[in-house]
Design an enzyme around this catalytic site. Sequence first.
Site, PDB file in Angstrom:
ATOM      1  N   LYS A 130       0.860  -1.269   0.156  1.00  0.00           N
ATOM      2  CA  LYS A 130      -0.146  -0.026  -0.216  1.00  0.00           C
ATOM      3  C   LYS A 130       0.716   1.260  -0.028  1.00  0.00           C
ATOM      4  CE  LYS A 130      -1.458  -1.563   3.771  1.00  0.00           C
ATOM      5  NZ  LYS A 130      -2.198  -2.256   5.166  1.00  0.00           N
ATOM      6  N   GLY A 168      -7.140   3.590  10.828  1.00  0.00           N
ATOM      7  CA  GLY A 168      -7.963   2.187  10.423  1.00  0.00           C
ATOM      8  C   GLY A 168      -7.973   2.072   9.121  1.00  0.00           C
ATOM      9  N   THR A 169      -7.168   2.822   8.254  1.00  0.00           N
ATOM     10  CA  THR A 169      -7.168   2.753   6.772  1.00  0.00           C
ATOM     11  C   THR A 169      -6.906   1.312   6.174  1.00  0.00           C
ATOM     12  OG1 THR A 169      -5.155   3.824   6.438  1.00  0.00           O
ATOM     13  CG2 THR A 169      -7.088   5.056   6.173  1.00  0.00           C
ATOM     14  N   GLY A 170      -5.764   0.651   6.985  1.00  0.00           N
ATOM     15  CA  GLY A 170      -5.221  -0.534   6.545  1.00  0.00           C
ATOM     16  C   GLY A 170      -6.153  -1.510   6.763  1.00  0.00           C
ATOM     17  N   CYS A 171      -6.821  -1.682   7.985  1.00  0.00           N
ATOM     18  CA  CYS A 171      -7.943  -2.696   8.327  1.00  0.00           C
ATOM     19  C   CYS A 171      -8.920  -2.418   7.451  1.00  0.00           C
ATOM     20  CB  CYS A 171      -8.349  -2.270   9.675  1.00  0.00           C
ATOM     21  SG  CYS A 171      -7.016  -2.243  11.142  1.00  0.00           S
ATOM     22  N   THR A 190      -7.028   9.186   9.270  1.00  0.00           N
ATOM     23  CA  THR A 190      -6.645   7.964   8.486  1.00  0.00           C
ATOM     24  C   THR A 190      -6.495   6.613   9.607  1.00  0.00           C
ATOM     25  OG1 THR A 190      -4.566   8.606   8.615  1.00  0.00           O
ATOM     26  CG2 THR A 190      -5.512   9.152   6.689  1.00  0.00           C
TER      27      THR A 190
END
Length: 269
Positions: free
Chosen positions: A175, A209-212, A207
């Site tokens: 990412k 928790g964007t990855g989760c 941002t």
Amino acid sequence: MKMYKALTIAGSDSGGGAGIQADLKTFQELGVFGMTAITAITAQNTLGVQGVYPVPIEGISEQIDSIGADLTPDAVKTGMLFNSEIIKVVSEKIKQYSWTNLVVDPVMIAKGGAPLLQEEAIDALKHFLLPIATVITPNIPEAEVLSGQKIQSINDRKKAAEIIFNLGAKNVMIKGGHSEGEAMIDLLFDGNEFFQFESKRIVTKNTHGTGCTFSAAITAELAKGKNIREAIAIAKDFIQAAIEDDLMIGSGHGPTNHWAYRRKCAQRK
Ligand SMILES: Nc1ncnc2c1ncn2[C@@H]1O[C@H](COP(=O)(O)OP(=O)(O)OP(=O)(O)O)[C@@H](O)[C@H]1O
Ligand SMILES: Cc1ncc(CO)c(N)n1
């Protein structure tokens, strides 16, 4: 109506923006029935992580067994796994039940710098979980740890993706959230080709928790039978909407807006 099911094996975020909470909200928004096996409880808000309480190992394997005995998931994701003992039991259980469509989000450090994975667990992640992953979704610092390579350019990312692919993951998605520039590029390597998923970088501090959320959206779409490229394209659209339409909750790094994609889809009609 066939109801597709997705399981998240991850940590709880009391603040509701990341971890299990973000995963369930994302599954729900994408029309997939969500199930959970909680690996750790975190006391957390938009300002940071105040405490981490791993669930006893028997409690983790029993949650997975309860699901395995009754509710076969169409896709599974892992998030915060905290230590090597947890990684070992989670990967053994996934193999025992022959679950497929495994999305591994190799969560290592929270936005504010709190460790969500102990250093001793990196080898276990590489050895036990990567070889069974359909896709692994590291951010740039996580890809640096897994590949042992410094990443600055897109070419560096490609080299790191090849190294991580050779550890056994069928697809590697690195990412771009931790890069710079106006374009937000996520890079996929499927062992043969590289694909770039590009959007406009949104300037915001919200941002958390964007990855989760992104990896949960990939999981939901794989559960519905989409292939990896289709699943990532929808997840990218979902996270873009969720960041763009932010909620302004809390005084630190606020959560993304899990309802936004629904609104975006309605407006497109
Ligand atoms: N400012 C932004 N604008 C647009 N998209 C973003 C932005 N920040 C992150 N993304 C997207 O969000 C997704 C997650 O990327 P990111 O690199 O932030 O993950 P992460 O560091 O694992 O997130 P976290 O640890 O906060 O959960 C990717 O699809 C990325 O492109
Ligand atoms: C529980 C949990 N999982 C993952 C992340 C990474 O965003 C977080 N902050 N908290």
